[in-house]
Design an enzyme around this catalytic site. Sequence first.
Site, PDB file in Angstrom:
ATOM      1  N   ASN A 191       4.833   2.119   1.127  1.00 45.01           N
ATOM      2  CA  ASN A 191       5.785   2.055   0.022  1.00 45.01           C
ATOM      3  C   ASN A 191       5.191   2.878  -1.107  1.00 45.01           C
ATOM      4  OD1 ASN A 191       8.063   0.269   0.225  1.00 45.01           O
ATOM      5  ND2 ASN A 191       6.651  -1.448   0.325  1.00 45.01           N
TER       6      ASN A 191
ATOM      7  N   SER B  60       0.846  -1.193   0.000  1.00 45.93           N
ATOM      8  CA  SER B  60       0.000   0.000   0.000  1.00 45.93           C
ATOM      9  C   SER B  60       0.873   1.231   0.000  1.00 45.93           C
ATOM     10  CB  SER B  60      -0.873   0.015   1.253  1.00 45.93           C
ATOM     11  OG  SER B  60      -0.021   0.211   2.368  1.00 45.93           O
ATOM     12  N   LYS B  61       0.316   2.293  -0.536  1.00 48.82           N
ATOM     13  CA  LYS B  61       1.152   3.485  -0.669  1.00 48.82           C
ATOM     14  C   LYS B  61       1.436   4.140   0.670  1.00 48.82           C
ATOM     15  CE  LYS B  61      -2.771   5.856  -2.753  1.00 48.82           C
ATOM     16  NZ  LYS B  61      -3.253   6.282  -4.031  1.00 48.82           N
ATOM     17  N   ARG B  62       0.725   3.741   1.690  1.00 44.70           N
ATOM     18  CA  ARG B  62       1.059   4.276   3.018  1.00 44.70           C
ATOM     19  C   ARG B  62       2.437   3.796   3.457  1.00 44.70           C
ATOM     20  NH1 ARG B  62      -2.948   3.071   7.589  1.00 44.70           N
ATOM     21  NH2 ARG B  62      -1.357   4.137   8.787  1.00 44.70           N
TER      22      ARG B  62
END
Length: 496
Positions: A256, A252-254
């Site tokens: 990476n 998830s962009k949280r």
Amino acid sequence: MTVRTRIAPSPTGDPHVGTAYIALFNLAFAKAHQGQFILRIEDTDRERSTSQSEDSILDALRWLGLSWDEGPDVGGPFGPYRQSERGSIYADHANQLVDAGHAFHCFCTPDILDGMRAEQAAAGLSPKYDGRCQHLDPQEVAQRSAAGDRSVIRLMVPADGESVIVDRLRGEIRIPWSQVDMQVLMKSDGMPTYHLANVVDDHLMAITHVIRGEEWIPSAPKHQLLYRYFGWDMPELCHLPLLRNPDQSKLSKRKNPTSVLFYRDQGYLPEAMLNYLGRMGWSMPDEQERFTLDEMIASFEIDRVSLGGPIFDIEKLNWLNGEWLRHGLSEQEALRRLMAWGFGQSFFESAWPHLKTRIATFGDAEQWLRPLWVGEPDYDAIALHSHGLEPDVVVEGLQYLVWRLDSERQWSRESVMDAVQFVCQQLQLKMKEWMPVMFIALSGSTQAISAFDLAVLLGPDRTRARLRLALERLGGVSKKAQKRLEKSYQAACSAQ
Ligand code: GLU
């Protein structure tokens, strides 16, 4: 039989590394069998699909060095390759299913469906369409449609028994039909859903192997029914394991950056990135770590994909990128890449307007350009906190800004400024109170070119990644706080 595989992205956001990974494995499989690899754009969700997102997906895949034999840009004998251009094909197929009794019109309104779900929840059942329109008299259907009642078309699902799906990597997967919903195939606006469009296109485009992420396993029984109802052979299924963060959670962009373009803009080599994606669940027979796409194709065997969740770890990617820089490219080529990334004419052309008013000699330029070159700005929580704002307010503001900019499709000085204004309004802050945080988060220093200009030069992906990094340096947002913030953020957005 000619092996034909495809990647079928929905153009609703940034080009995700997960999409590139699935594309790579589809391409490697097809080419290892002298087959063809197709790119199809699944843009039936007209509200969320954008042509900008489609362009950036194609750019990202091309940057990585992936190419396709057929697609919306290169054409091919099975086109069009954009689902929004194939509308009548889906309507014809849906009607065929209705006529044969394999699908039915459903007139249930959103209110009725909400009530149904509430009753099921109260009874401890999982939500599912209960089939109440399944046996409507065809005459009644015709009358109601003629009177202008809106309906969707749903899939008939057997009441008993189970679906047995054969997955190339997992063997048999059994799912009882009682757990399969009577899927909407055509929406009331005449657009198909993913399931219908995907199956019809895979068949008409002669796809022989469907290689996709494991999150699609629950859809397989619905697809199986569609193939059976149409009397078509089902392609072989192969669900690849999902990429994971180092803590095993779903990538998830949280945790990476997930946009391929972030890695491009940050100065990674496409060869290294592709090589790294090729090692997600797969390895060369001789365990060689650095390999090219051609080498991967020459040794590719999909049956050697391991199902343990592959970890996408930036530290390892960095290591591999370094290997590629030192040993994978000639000295001359490495220098050419470096210049093209951050020392070429176009880099300085875009930076020059911001430099020329600030420097007396070229020796002064470095401090202003540094934020554009660094991988991660050098800041700590103390700097982010040292401007008189309460720590909670800084965290809240950064989180709002990240969300706001995530949904920003146009990237310009004005759009970033609008997002900052929105955040200031929510936090009841003056712009000048907030801006020091923004400066530090983007550049690591309060002495930098305008934060808005910097955001434009850095581009959307690096800007967002820096704001997230700043959030993380402040200790991040707890799950509980996240929920609370999300609520107030949604309320603020809808009040706009
Ligand atoms: N459009 C789907 C996606 O966005 C395609 C899934 C599939 O490969 O069937 O991933």
